[in-house]
Write a protein that holds these residues in place. Structure first.
Motif, PDB file in Angstrom:
ATOM      1  N   UNK A 315      15.048 -17.972   0.023  1.00  0.00           N
ATOM      2  CA  UNK A 315      17.046 -17.935   0.531  1.00  0.00           C
ATOM      3  C   UNK A 315      17.072 -16.762   1.016  1.00  0.00           C
ATOM      4  N   UNK A 316      16.870 -15.835   0.270  1.00  0.00           N
ATOM      5  CA  UNK A 316      18.120 -14.963   1.275  1.00  0.00           C
ATOM      6  C   UNK A 316      17.079 -14.133   2.149  1.00  0.00           C
ATOM      7  N   UNK A 317      15.581 -14.401   2.501  1.00  0.00           N
ATOM      8  CA  UNK A 317      15.138 -13.516   3.964  1.00  0.00           C
ATOM      9  C   UNK A 317      15.169 -14.905   4.955  1.00  0.00           C
ATOM     10  N   UNK A 318      15.034 -16.260   4.456  1.00  0.00           N
ATOM     11  CA  UNK A 318      14.896 -17.549   5.271  1.00  0.00           C
ATOM     12  C   UNK A 318      15.531 -18.558   5.316  1.00  0.00           C
ATOM     13  N   UNK A 319      16.743 -18.286   4.556  1.00  0.00           N
ATOM     14  CA  UNK A 319      17.924 -19.609   4.160  1.00  0.00           C
ATOM     15  C   UNK A 319      18.573 -19.479   5.636  1.00  0.00           C
ATOM     16  N   UNK A 320      19.034 -18.887   6.475  1.00  0.00           N
ATOM     17  CA  UNK A 320      18.840 -19.003   7.898  1.00  0.00           C
ATOM     18  C   UNK A 320      18.318 -19.951   8.579  1.00  0.00           C
ATOM     19  N   UNK A 321      17.115 -19.272   8.895  1.00  0.00           N
ATOM     20  CA  UNK A 321      16.324 -19.654   9.364  1.00  0.00           C
ATOM     21  C   UNK A 321      16.217 -21.015   9.399  1.00  0.00           C
ATOM     22  N   UNK A 322      15.685 -21.872   7.586  1.00  0.00           N
ATOM     23  CA  UNK A 322      15.325 -22.936   7.344  1.00  0.00           C
ATOM     24  C   UNK A 322      17.147 -23.927   8.010  1.00  0.00           C
ATOM     25  N   UNK A 323      17.998 -23.165   8.227  1.00  0.00           N
ATOM     26  CA  UNK A 323      18.853 -24.098   8.329  1.00  0.00           C
ATOM     27  C   UNK A 323      19.384 -24.850   9.685  1.00  0.00           C
ATOM     28  N   UNK A 324      18.157 -24.265  10.909  1.00  0.00           N
ATOM     29  CA  UNK A 324      17.774 -24.675  11.882  1.00  0.00           C
ATOM     30  C   UNK A 324      16.858 -25.819  12.241  1.00  0.00           C
ATOM     31  N   UNK A 325      17.472 -26.740  13.476  1.00  0.00           N
ATOM     32  CA  UNK A 325      16.579 -27.992  13.748  1.00  0.00           C
ATOM     33  C   UNK A 325      15.428 -26.772  13.802  1.00  0.00           C
ATOM     34  N   UNK A 330      10.445 -23.507  13.254  1.00  0.00           N
ATOM     35  CA  UNK A 330       8.987 -23.296  12.699  1.00  0.00           C
ATOM     36  C   UNK A 330       8.462 -22.316  13.871  1.00  0.00           C
ATOM     37  N   UNK A 331       8.992 -21.770  14.862  1.00  0.00           N
ATOM     38  CA  UNK A 331       9.015 -20.855  16.502  1.00  0.00           C
ATOM     39  C   UNK A 331       9.324 -20.135  16.061  1.00  0.00           C
ATOM     40  N   UNK A 332      10.640 -19.586  15.205  1.00  0.00           N
ATOM     41  CA  UNK A 332      10.452 -18.144  14.609  1.00  0.00           C
ATOM     42  C   UNK A 332       9.872 -17.820  13.127  1.00  0.00           C
ATOM     43  N   UNK A 333       9.482 -18.770  12.179  1.00  0.00           N
ATOM     44  CA  UNK A 333       9.045 -18.733  11.447  1.00  0.00           C
ATOM     45  C   UNK A 333       6.873 -18.531  12.155  1.00  0.00           C
ATOM     46  N   UNK A 334       7.001 -19.387  12.990  1.00  0.00           N
ATOM     47  CA  UNK A 334       5.181 -18.671  13.005  1.00  0.00           C
ATOM     48  C   UNK A 334       5.291 -16.880  13.728  1.00  0.00           C
ATOM     49  N   UNK A 335       5.750 -16.877  14.819  1.00  0.00           N
ATOM     50  CA  UNK A 335       6.034 -15.330  15.059  1.00  0.00           C
ATOM     51  C   UNK A 335       6.718 -14.601  13.770  1.00  0.00           C
TER      52      UNK A 335
END
Length: 395
Positions: A315-325, A330-335
């Protein structure tokens, strides 16, 4: 003719049960080695069995002159069924039990023949009829002995399976820390109490041949015991003089399922800890085939063992990313994963995700803007753990 034969058989039964019992007991002990020493089946036990079975056979013989030999559920086979059950529980081989019944049939026939030829109480036709029916009765009785013996064997196997299952559950629950219990459990499973041991947890047990695996492990000087549970097989592998490496290699070679293997522990008292380690190692595979050692997946094991902490990291590190399309996320997570894996190298990250290093820098900046967290030049520990937790949760 039937009336003469029936009268003869009634008189014979009244006079000869006692002498026939004594003769049969002595003959069985003389000719059947499994009864000879009287340690498993005492003479008194054998005598009672002989008496009740001779009585029933002679009663059935007389009754067979007027009606067909009864089916197996009839009460007249109570002595035969009791003998089959008792001898199975005593561990007397079935062949030895049936041999004794054949001896009994032979002695009864010889006694009938002797009584007729000595006293002339029955003509040849009557004797022939009695002999024919006697062997029908003996065959039917022997069949009931065998059926009862097999039923008792199955019941004992079920009881033994239940005892072993309960034993395994106690071992895996930590009861082997009790020395007396550990010694008894080791005796039953035929494994050492102490010594270097691995615990292995196998997914999809239907695809595992534990007998083949046990034999292969024995060739490395390791000793193994396995138990099947609902969705896994648990193995205790005692290394003896073996090293962990060759043992794990055997497991890899002979399994096509997911396997988690604990660290090396000290014998049965540590089984509960080993099971926890092997189980969490197995979970890190997410159902994928392969063998993973607990000591090779400690960060993942830590996250799986502390799900609330793992969730907070995500939630703290990835919450905002997971709210994206999903595609952008997935592109940002893979990077991010490639960046963390490379230790913060933009060039190595660009190579891994097939883009220009400036694109990597832009994506990292985008992550910082979304999360409000500074990434810096060295990947933060919390980010790496958050990415692991997310992948574990998604697997």
């Amino acid at each position: 003719m039937h009336s003469d034969t029936l009268a003869f058989l009634d008189a014979h039964r009244a006079d000869r049960i006692g002498p026939l019992t004594e003769l049969l007991v002595s003959t069985i002990q003389a000719e059947n080695p499994d009864y000879r020493d009287g340690l498993v089946v005492t003479r008194a036990d054998l005598a009672e069995s002989c008496r009740t079975n001779i009585t029933r056979v002679l009663e059935l013989l007389a009754a067979s002159l007027e009606v067909a030999v009864p089916e197996g559920d009839d009460q007249v086979y109570d002595a035969a069924k009791e003998t089959g059950r008792r001898r199975a529980e005593q561990g007397v081989p079935l062949d030895a039990v049936l041999r004794s019944f054949r001896l009994g049939g032979r002695l009864i026939w010889e006694d009938l023949h002797h009584q007729v030829t000595t006293h002339g109480e029955l003509d040849v036709d009557g004797l022939r009829e009695a002999g024919t029916r006697l062997w029908i009765v003996v065959d039917a009785t022997s069949a009931q002995v065998a059926a009862a013996y097999h039923a008792a064997e199955r019941a004992m196997l079920r009881a033994d399976d239940q005892r072993r299952a309960a034993l395994w559950e106690d071992i895996m629950g930590g009861r082997a820390q009790d020395r007396a219990f550990a010694r008894e459990a080791a005796r039953i499973l035929d494994v050492p109490v102490t010594g270097p041991m691995l615990v292995a947890a196998f997914d999809r047990p239907d695809f595992l041949d534990t007998v083949e695996l046990e034999h292969a492990l024995a060739e490395t000087s390791a000793r193994a015991a396995f138990v099947r549970r609902t969705d896994t097989v648990i193995g205790l592998v005692f290394l003896g003089e073996s090293l962990p490496g060759p043992v794990v290699d055997v497991i890899r070679k002979l399994t096509s399922c997911a396997v988690g293997v604990s660290a090396v522990l000290d014998g049965l008292p540590a089984t509960d800890r080993g099971l926890a380690q092997a189980t969490v190692a197995l979970q890190t595979l997410g159902g994928r085939a392969g063998v993973v050692l607990f000591e090779e997946c400690l960060p993942d094991a830590l996250l799986l063992s502390a799900p609330e902490v793992a969730e907070h990291l995500v939630t703290r590190w990835l919450g905002a990313l997971l709210a994206l399309p999903s595609a952008e996320a997935e592109q940002l997570l893979t990077t991010l994963e490639a960046w963390v894996e490379s230790g913060g190298s933009a060039l190595a990250t660009a190579t891994a995700v097939h883009c220009h290093r400036n694109t990597v820098a832009n994506r990292l900046r985008r992550v910082g803007d979304l999360t409000g967290l500074a990434l810096g030049e060295i990947p933060p520990l919390g980010l790496g753990l958050a990415l692991r937790a997310h992948r574990l949760r998604s697997s």
